[in-house]
Enzyme design. Structure first.
Site, PDB file in Angstrom:
ATOM      1  N   CYS A 130       0.873  -1.178   0.000  1.00  0.00           N
ATOM      2  CA  CYS A 130       0.000   0.000   0.000  1.00  0.00           C
ATOM      3  C   CYS A 130       0.912   1.230   0.000  1.00  0.00           C
ATOM      4  CB  CYS A 130      -0.990  -0.033   1.171  1.00  0.00           C
ATOM      5  SG  CYS A 130      -0.262   0.153   2.811  1.00  0.00           S
ATOM      6  N   ARG A 176      -3.559  -0.600   5.314  1.00  0.00           N
ATOM      7  CA  ARG A 176      -4.096  -1.675   4.465  1.00  0.00           C
ATOM      8  C   ARG A 176      -3.179  -2.883   4.335  1.00  0.00           C
ATOM      9  NH1 ARG A 176      -5.383   2.216  -0.443  1.00  0.00           N
ATOM     10  NH2 ARG A 176      -3.551   3.175   0.505  1.00  0.00           N
ATOM     11  N   ASP A 181      -8.124   3.710   1.140  1.00  0.00           N
ATOM     12  CA  ASP A 181      -7.283   3.952   2.307  1.00  0.00           C
ATOM     13  C   ASP A 181      -8.143   4.420   3.478  1.00  0.00           C
ATOM     14  OD1 ASP A 181      -5.231   4.523   4.059  1.00  0.00           O
ATOM     15  OD2 ASP A 181      -4.158   5.854   2.679  1.00  0.00           O
TER      16      ASP A 181
END
Length: 148
Positions: free
Chosen positions: A8, A14, A118
């Site tokens: 990420c 994440r 996100d």
């Protein structure tokens, strides 16, 4: 042994959640790690990410962020970024490994998912929704790995 690297942006939300969830969903025979395209090495996982996974019985409290590197990509069988932008950045920066870069949403059998948004800056509920989406998609990855 299949090796997967989740990617990420900062490697605090994440991808650490994906790494923790994958350990439980994908089981033995799959080794997982995570990294970020703009990670500050050593940063802990986000407190809300830690809390949400703890609710699922998964401990990521010892996670330390790290930046994507050639070594990580070279040793992975699959590099699974969270978004189309991450996927494009990885393929542009590391074209020699572009064939093993496939964003998490692309594993979905109906192509229903695009990007894993996100949750950074969001509520605990936002993190729960993100973790649930990642969990759903990891079951698709598990099916996809069996097919390879």
């Amino acid at each position: 042994m299949v090796r997967i690297a989740f990617v990420c942006t900062g490697n605090t939300c994440r991808s650490p959640m994906a790494e923790g969830l994958a350990r439980h969903i994908l089981g033995p025979g799959v080794e997982v790690e995570s990294a970020g395209l703009a990670a500050w090495g050593g940063d802990p996982a986000n407190g809300k990410a830690i809390q949400v996974l703890k609710e699922k019985g998964i401990d990521i409290a010892s996670h330390q962020a790290r930046a994507v590197s050639r070594d990580i990509l070279a040793s992975a069988d699959w590099v699974i970024p969270m978004t189309q932008t991450h996927e494009r950045q990885l393929k542009d920066a590391f074209p020699e490994w572009s064939s093993k870069v496939k964003r998490l949403g692309a594993w979905h059998s109906q192509g229903k998912y695009q990007d894993v948004r996100d949750p950074w800056g969001g509520s605990v509920e936002t993190y729960r929704q993100c973790a649930q989406e990642i969990e759903t998609l990891l079951h698709e990855v598990k099916t996809g790995l069996k097919a390879h």
